[in-house]
Structure formats: structure tokens, C-alpha cells
Design a protein around this motif. Structure first.
Motif, short mmCIF file in Angstrom:
data_model
loop_
_atom_site.label_atom_id
_atom_site.label_comp_id
_atom_site.label_asym_id
_atom_site.label_seq_id
_atom_site.Cartn_x
_atom_site.Cartn_y
_atom_site.Cartn_z
N GLY A 31 0.87 -1.13 0.01
CA GLY A 31 0.01 0.09 -0.09
C GLY A 31 0.77 1.08 0.25
O GLY A 31 0.46 2.28 -0.61
N LEU A 32 2.18 1.31 0.79
CA LEU A 32 2.99 2.58 0.74
C LEU A 32 3.35 2.61 -0.57
O LEU A 32 3.90 3.82 -0.98
CB LEU A 32 3.98 2.15 1.83
CG LEU A 32 3.54 2.29 3.18
CD1 LEU A 32 4.70 1.81 4.13
CD2 LEU A 32 2.99 3.56 3.67
N PHE A 34 1.88 2.52 -3.18
CA PHE A 34 1.06 3.17 -4.13
C PHE A 34 0.50 4.45 -3.28
O PHE A 34 -0.50 4.89 -3.61
CB PHE A 34 -0.12 2.28 -4.52
CG PHE A 34 0.17 1.26 -5.20
CD1 PHE A 34 0.48 1.28 -6.58
CD2 PHE A 34 0.46 -0.08 -4.70
CE1 PHE A 34 0.81 0.40 -7.27
CE2 PHE A 34 0.59 -1.19 -5.47
CZ PHE A 34 0.84 -1.03 -7.12
N LYS A 35 1.26 5.30 -2.52
CA LYS A 35 0.82 6.23 -1.69
C LYS A 35 0.59 7.48 -2.47
O LYS A 35 -0.05 8.38 -1.85
CB LYS A 35 1.75 6.66 -0.61
CG LYS A 35 3.13 7.07 -1.04
CD LYS A 35 3.95 7.74 0.18
CE LYS A 35 5.38 7.99 -0.39
NZ LYS A 35 6.43 7.04 -0.58
N GLU A 38 -4.16 7.56 -3.89
CA GLU A 38 -5.02 7.55 -2.40
C GLU A 38 -5.73 6.38 -2.21
O GLU A 38 -5.69 5.72 -1.28
CB GLU A 38 -5.34 8.84 -2.12
CG GLU A 38 -5.60 9.12 -0.71
CD GLU A 38 -6.24 10.53 -0.53
OE1 GLU A 38 -7.25 10.78 0.18
OE2 GLU A 38 -5.57 11.61 -0.77
N MET A 41 -3.90 2.95 -2.17
CA MET A 41 -3.27 3.03 -0.79
C MET A 41 -4.31 2.40 0.08
O MET A 41 -4.20 1.66 1.19
CB MET A 41 -2.37 4.30 -0.43
CG MET A 41 -1.72 3.97 0.71
SD MET A 41 -1.01 5.36 1.46
CE MET A 41 -2.12 6.05 2.30
#
Ligand SMILES: [Zn+2]
Length: 119
Positions: A31-32, A34-35, A38, A41
């Protein structure tokens, strides 16, 4: 799964719970990456959190199971072990154990052997 040796049930569930925590952290880590996106993430963070929450539930379930498990001394390695159900394996040496005398050396041995043969 590649590992098909017979395992103690409580140990197996514990491994599963631990794997869930690990998977949860990996998902959050992804997830980080793809920060910048939004919503993506957020999805990973929610999935990661769910995985960790679920593992907590599984750990709680192990706790409940443990109270119902029968504690016995393994005849093979002479260490105390917990077993679930009529047949289970020793936590330490994976010796097949049974509470049911009629099953001793019978049914369980067969499934134990076939599990080994598939290796
Ligand atoms: Zn043992």
C-alpha cells in the motif's frame, strides 16, 4: 502447500495466524508503494488491517481451543503436548497420537502413511 507431514493441530493454526500477521504487513507495505494513488493505498491499508484483525481472532480461537485440548505426555518424546480431537500429532516430535484405543494403529496409521507417500 508443499509441507504435507502430519502436524499438531494447535501448532498448525498458530502458524496460520502468524502467516496472517505477516501477510497483513506485506499488504500494508505494498500500500505504501501506491501512496500517490490515495484510493489504492487505502484499499491495501484496509486489507492489511483486516488480515491482522483476522489473525487476532484466530489467536483468540486458539486460546479457546487450547482450553478444550487434552494435555497428555507424549509416549515417544515424553514431553507434555496438547491434542485436539480423537487423533492429533505430538507438538514436538510429530508422533501420531490417539485418544481412542480402537483407532490405535488402525485408521489413523493409514492416513498417516498415505500422507507420507504423497511426498
Ligand atoms: Zn512427542
Amino acid at each position: 502447500m508443499a509441507d504435507i507431514t502430519y502436524k499438531n493441530k494447535i501448532n498448525r493454526i498458530r502458524t496460520f495466524a502468524l502467516a496472517l500477521v505477516f501477510i497483513g504487513f506485506v499488504i500494508m507495505y505494498v500500500g505504501l508503494i501506491f501512496k500517490d494513488i490515495e484510493w489504492l493505498m487505502l484499499i491495501f491499508m484496509v486489507l492489511g488491517t483486516l488480515s491482522i484483525v483476522f489473525s487476532t481472532v484466530v489467536y483468540f480461537w486458539i486460546g479457546l481451543l487450547s482450553t478444550r485440548a487434552v494435555q497428555i505426555i507424549c509416549p515417544n518424546c515424553e514431553k507434555p503436548t496438547k491434542m485436539l480431537g480423537r487423533v492429533d500429532a505430538c507438538m514436538h516430535c510429530k508422533e501420531p497420537l490417539t485418544l481412542d484405543k480402537s483407532l490405535e494403529g488402525k485408521e489413523f496409521d493409514e492416513s498417516y502413511n498415505s500422507k507420507r507417500k504423497r511426498r
